[in-house]
Design an enzyme around this catalytic site. Sequence first.
Site, PDB file in Angstrom:
ATOM      1  N   LYS A   1       0.832  -1.208   0.000  1.00  9.79           N
ATOM      2  CA  LYS A   1       0.000   0.000   0.000  1.00  9.79           C
ATOM      3  C   LYS A   1       0.865   1.257   0.000  1.00  9.79           C
ATOM      4  CE  LYS A   1      -2.278  -1.258   3.770  1.00  9.79           C
ATOM      5  NZ  LYS A   1      -1.866  -2.664   4.049  1.00  9.79           N
TER       6      LYS A   1
ATOM      7  N   ARG B   1      -9.907  -0.506   8.581  1.00  5.66           N
ATOM      8  CA  ARG B   1      -9.479  -1.889   8.735  1.00  5.66           C
ATOM      9  C   ARG B   1     -10.554  -2.742   9.390  1.00  5.66           C
ATOM     10  NH1 ARG B   1      -3.613  -0.772   8.654  1.00  5.66           N
ATOM     11  NH2 ARG B   1      -2.423  -2.649   9.026  1.00  5.66           N
TER      12      ARG B   1
ATOM     13  N   ARG C   1      11.790  -7.368   4.955  1.00  2.86           N
ATOM     14  CA  ARG C   1      11.663  -5.908   4.914  1.00  2.86           C
ATOM     15  C   ARG C   1      12.519  -5.255   6.002  1.00  2.86           C
ATOM     16  NH1 ARG C   1       5.858  -2.884   5.054  1.00  2.86           N
ATOM     17  NH2 ARG C   1       5.731  -3.586   7.226  1.00  2.86           N
TER      18      ARG C   1
ATOM     19  N   ARG D   1      11.303  -3.821  11.624  1.00  6.53           N
ATOM     20  CA  ARG D   1      10.222  -3.396  12.505  1.00  6.53           C
ATOM     21  C   ARG D   1       9.885  -4.527  13.463  1.00  6.53           C
ATOM     22  NH1 ARG D   1       5.456  -1.000   8.768  1.00  6.53           N
ATOM     23  NH2 ARG D   1       4.234  -2.336  10.152  1.00  6.53           N
TER      24      ARG D   1
ATOM     25  N   ARG E   1      -0.842 -10.735  12.101  1.00  9.31           N
ATOM     26  CA  ARG E   1      -1.414  -9.613  11.349  1.00  9.31           C
ATOM     27  C   ARG E   1      -2.237 -10.133  10.178  1.00  9.31           C
ATOM     28  NH1 ARG E   1       3.978  -6.936  10.046  1.00  9.31           N
ATOM     29  NH2 ARG E   1       2.892  -5.352   8.852  1.00  9.31           N
TER      30      ARG E   1
HETATM   31  P1  ADP Z   1       0.834  -3.069   7.769  1.00 11.08           P
HETATM   32  O1  ADP Z   1      -0.147  -2.589   6.744  1.00 11.08           O
HETATM   33  O2  ADP Z   1       2.162  -3.406   7.188  1.00 11.08           O
HETATM   34  O3  ADP Z   1       0.281  -4.089   8.716  1.00 11.08           O
HETATM   35  P2  ADP Z   1       0.672  -0.505   9.142  1.00 11.08           P
HETATM   36  O4  ADP Z   1       1.873   0.334   9.160  1.00 11.08           O
HETATM   37  O5  ADP Z   1      -0.475  -0.096   8.288  1.00 11.08           O
HETATM   38  O6  ADP Z   1       1.196  -1.948   8.770  1.00 11.08           O
HETATM   39  O7  ADP Z   1       0.113  -0.717  10.621  1.00 11.08           O
HETATM   40  C1  ADP Z   1       0.934  -1.142  11.676  1.00 11.08           C
HETATM   41  C2  ADP Z   1       0.099  -1.415  12.907  1.00 11.08           C
HETATM   42  O8  ADP Z   1      -0.581  -0.220  13.306  1.00 11.08           O
HETATM   43  C3  ADP Z   1      -1.023  -2.435  12.713  1.00 11.08           C
HETATM   44  O9  ADP Z   1      -0.577  -3.759  12.870  1.00 11.08           O
HETATM   45  C4  ADP Z   1      -2.008  -2.019  13.806  1.00 11.08           C
HETATM   46  O10 ADP Z   1      -1.570  -2.449  15.075  1.00 11.08           O
HETATM   47  C5  ADP Z   1      -1.897  -0.515  13.774  1.00 11.08           C
HETATM   48  N1  ADP Z   1      -2.890   0.108  12.861  1.00 11.08           N
HETATM   49  C6  ADP Z   1      -2.619   0.803  11.725  1.00 11.08           C
HETATM   50  N2  ADP Z   1      -3.764   1.224  11.135  1.00 11.08           N
HETATM   51  C7  ADP Z   1      -4.774   0.768  11.913  1.00 11.08           C
HETATM   52  C8  ADP Z   1      -6.195   0.842  11.844  1.00 11.08           C
HETATM   53  N3  ADP Z   1      -6.825   1.477  10.831  1.00 11.08           N
HETATM   54  N4  ADP Z   1      -6.911   0.263  12.838  1.00 11.08           N
HETATM   55  C9  ADP Z   1      -6.317  -0.364  13.862  1.00 11.08           C
HETATM   56  N5  ADP Z   1      -4.993  -0.491  13.991  1.00 11.08           N
HETATM   57  C10 ADP Z   1      -4.216   0.074  13.031  1.00 11.08           C
END
Ligand code: ADP
Length: 213
Positions: free
Chosen positions: A13, A88, A127, A160, A171
């Site tokens: 994304k 999400r 990554r 990370r 996840r």
């Molecule tokens: P990825 O898409 O690689 O899982 P992100 O950087 O989008 O990682 O998100 C990292 C973490 O931040 C997620 O695993 C979650 O814990 C939290 N997070 C991010 N966006 C949301 C969301 N919209 N709702 C709930 N938790 C979120």
Amino acid sequence: MRIILLGAPGAGKGTQAESIKKKYPIAHISTGDILRANVKAGTELGKCAKEYMDAGKLVPDELIIKMVGARLAEADCKEGFMLDGFPRTTAQAEALKAILAQLGMKLDAVANLVIDDETVVSRLVSRRVCKKCGEIYNTVMKPCSTGSVCEKCGGEVIQRDDDKESVIRNRLSVFHEQTAPLIDYYTKEGVLVNVDSSGGKDAVLKILEQMRG
Ligand code: ADP
Ligand code: ZN
């Protein structure tokens, strides 16, 4: 232009967002980035969010919805925005609908990046990311030529905490349970477009251009 980038963790994304931004200078709202900035700055929100993030769980809806609502009301979103990592959950999608209605805005498209789980795991375990500027490397596809020192800014290149395999698997299951239902949700709203995540970094941009004619 107002769009959502939907897809599993590791679907790319962020990469798609970078290419779209070069063509359309719209606000890029990455909830993961905003949360990580809050963790780093030690804010109240960051303190609440950290344990969920480290475990690969979703941060509670109320916190996220409040955060995104405030962000969408900022001036730079008037010209358009791209939501990356939000919504999400169905509750987040419903809240977004209400926020946009209040702002008098409508979504143009929801790009669903399609990828299979094993590709996600192999991409994410390799990554690496610069702690300072956020530049993304990959030990297989795009190694940092200067080791653990960022090529771009000299910052430290790290893995990370949530890119460890067990957390990645978590996840992914969270994605299938809580986020995948949004594919149906936005199909019903008539705004979903499926994009093959192996189609290169401009895959979503190309589809947006086609849609705009
Ligand atoms: P990825 O898409 O690689 O899982 P992100 O950087 O989008 O990682 O998100 C990292 C973490 O931040 C997620 O695993 C979650 O814990 C939290 N997070 C991010 N966006 C949301 C969301 N919209 N709702 C709930 N938790 C979120
Ligand atoms: Zn850097």
